[in-house]
Enzyme design. Structure first.
Site, PDB file in Angstrom:
ATOM      1  N   PRO A  27      36.769  37.426  47.580  1.00 12.24           N
ATOM      2  CA  PRO A  27      37.995  37.558  46.782  1.00 12.24           C
ATOM      3  C   PRO A  27      37.902  36.642  45.564  1.00 12.24           C
ATOM      4  O   PRO A  27      36.933  35.901  45.414  1.00 12.24           O
ATOM      5  CB  PRO A  27      39.061  37.022  47.735  1.00 12.24           C
ATOM      6  CG  PRO A  27      38.344  35.958  48.508  1.00 12.24           C
ATOM      7  CD  PRO A  27      36.893  36.403  48.637  1.00 12.24           C
TER       8      PRO A  27
ATOM      9  N   THR B 257      45.676  35.657  45.919  1.00 16.76           N
ATOM     10  CA  THR B 257      44.317  36.089  46.185  1.00 16.76           C
ATOM     11  C   THR B 257      44.323  37.502  46.748  1.00 16.76           C
ATOM     12  O   THR B 257      45.379  38.103  46.929  1.00 16.76           O
ATOM     13  CB  THR B 257      43.640  35.083  47.153  1.00 16.76           C
ATOM     14  OG1 THR B 257      42.246  35.373  47.249  1.00 16.76           O
ATOM     15  CG2 THR B 257      44.257  35.153  48.538  1.00 16.76           C
ATOM     16  N   ASN B 258      43.147  38.039  46.981  1.00 15.70           N
ATOM     17  CA  ASN B 258      43.014  39.361  47.589  1.00 15.70           C
ATOM     18  C   ASN B 258      42.413  39.196  48.985  1.00 15.70           C
ATOM     19  O   ASN B 258      41.735  38.212  49.244  1.00 15.70           O
ATOM     20  CB  ASN B 258      42.047  40.222  46.774  1.00 15.70           C
ATOM     21  CG  ASN B 258      42.707  40.904  45.608  1.00 15.70           C
ATOM     22  OD1 ASN B 258      43.632  40.363  45.014  1.00 15.70           O
ATOM     23  ND2 ASN B 258      42.239  42.076  45.272  1.00 15.70           N
ATOM     24  N   ARG B 259      42.588  40.196  49.810  1.00 15.71           N
ATOM     25  CA  ARG B 259      41.975  40.135  51.147  1.00 15.71           C
ATOM     26  C   ARG B 259      40.534  40.623  51.060  1.00 15.71           C
ATOM     27  O   ARG B 259      40.271  41.760  50.696  1.00 15.71           O
ATOM     28  CB  ARG B 259      42.745  41.031  52.112  1.00 15.71           C
ATOM     29  CG  ARG B 259      44.061  40.432  52.524  1.00 15.71           C
ATOM     30  CD  ARG B 259      44.740  41.322  53.536  1.00 15.71           C
ATOM     31  NE  ARG B 259      43.967  41.470  54.769  1.00 15.71           N
ATOM     32  CZ  ARG B 259      44.234  42.364  55.705  1.00 15.71           C
ATOM     33  NH1 ARG B 259      45.230  43.185  55.552  1.00 15.71           N
ATOM     34  NH2 ARG B 259      43.512  42.427  56.794  1.00 15.71           N
ATOM     35  N   SER B 260      39.611  39.740  51.338  1.00 11.54           N
ATOM     36  CA  SER B 260      38.202  40.119  51.366  1.00 11.54           C
ATOM     37  C   SER B 260      37.430  38.996  52.043  1.00 11.54           C
ATOM     38  O   SER B 260      37.569  37.836  51.659  1.00 11.54           O
ATOM     39  CB  SER B 260      37.669  40.313  49.940  1.00 11.54           C
ATOM     40  OG  SER B 260      36.258  40.380  49.951  1.00 11.54           O
TER      41      SER B 260
END
Ligand code: C5P
Length: 223
Positions: free
Chosen positions: A17, A29-32
């Site tokens: 992310p 943030t992003n989910r990764s």
């Protein structure tokens, strides 16, 4: 043992992310998990490529033989990628880049001074982040670009649109959020000829298959 289908080639990969700071202790943030990108870096190195992995904040060990550059924000990721991109034959964008960042990052922690329920929550103004994949694809002599698409619905349709909008030859579609953080994945390759579905497997197996696809396409791409 993996055949050295990428011997002499240089691959640049983004993974994980990005983290966009609101203040020193908060961010968006992003989910990764970064697992798919790290698996591709490993598979490409096994296949003989010289691999540079630009990673957002993740908790993963660096694959053997891979050069890793750690970054936090989308702009840091772009700054790491751009000076390197033109010298690479392949650019694989697996990173889940945050589309927006706070327009301002506060130097000090935003204080919550009022009693509960007594104050308006602060308003967060957002600014658009650069699109790293599209920026690399728009270079005068771009590397062969491979994008990823994670969607919660209408996956293939979105992947096709994304391929055209970002002007990249290959998009790898995976049905998010089900795959986030998991060890296996189901992916569909979307290119100018159509779609090819790879059967569900662990991320390293899929990464090895994707590396073979990239190697094949590279011979056509550079011909
Ligand atoms: O349309 P979307 O932005 O979701 O496309 C995802 C693809 O674009 C992924 O390959 C991702 O790594 C890349 N991307 C990027 N920079 C952004 C947003 C997405 O490189 N700011």
């Amino acid at each position: 043992f993996q055949p050295k289908v990428l011997a002499g080639k240089k691959l640049l990969i983004t993974a994980g992310p990005t983290y966009e700071a609101i203040d020193p202790v908060r961010g968006i943030t992003n989910r990764s998990s970064g697992k798919m990108g790290f698996a591709i870096a490993r598979a490409a190195a096994e296949a003989g490529a010289e691999v540079t992995l630009v990673a957002g904040p993740v908790h993963l060990p660096t694959p053997i033989g891979v050069r890793r550059i750690d970054v936090h924000s989308a702009r840091e990721m772009l700054d790491a990628v751009m000076p390197l991109a033109a010298a690479h034959q392949v650019f694989v964008a697996t990173a889940a880049v945050a589309d927006w960042r706070p327009a301002q990052t506060q130097a000090h922690k935003i204080k919550k001074n009022a009693a509960p329920g007594q104050a308006q929550p602060p308003q967060l103004e957002l600014a658009e982040n650069p699109d790293i994949l599209a920026t690399v694809a728009a270079l005068p002599h771009p590397p062969m670009c491979v994008g990823f698409a994670a969607e919660s619905q209408d996956l293939i349709q979105h992947a096709r649109e994304k391929r055209q909008r970002k002007n990249v030859p290959l998009i790898v579609a995976n049905l998010g959020p089900a795959t986030f953080g998991q060890d296996d994945n189901a992916i569909t390759l979307v290119d100018a000829r159509g779609e090819r579905e790879l059967s569900r497997a662990d991320k390293l197996t899929l990464a090895r298959e994707l590396v073979r696809e990239i190697a094949q396409r590279l011979t056509l791409y550079t011909a």
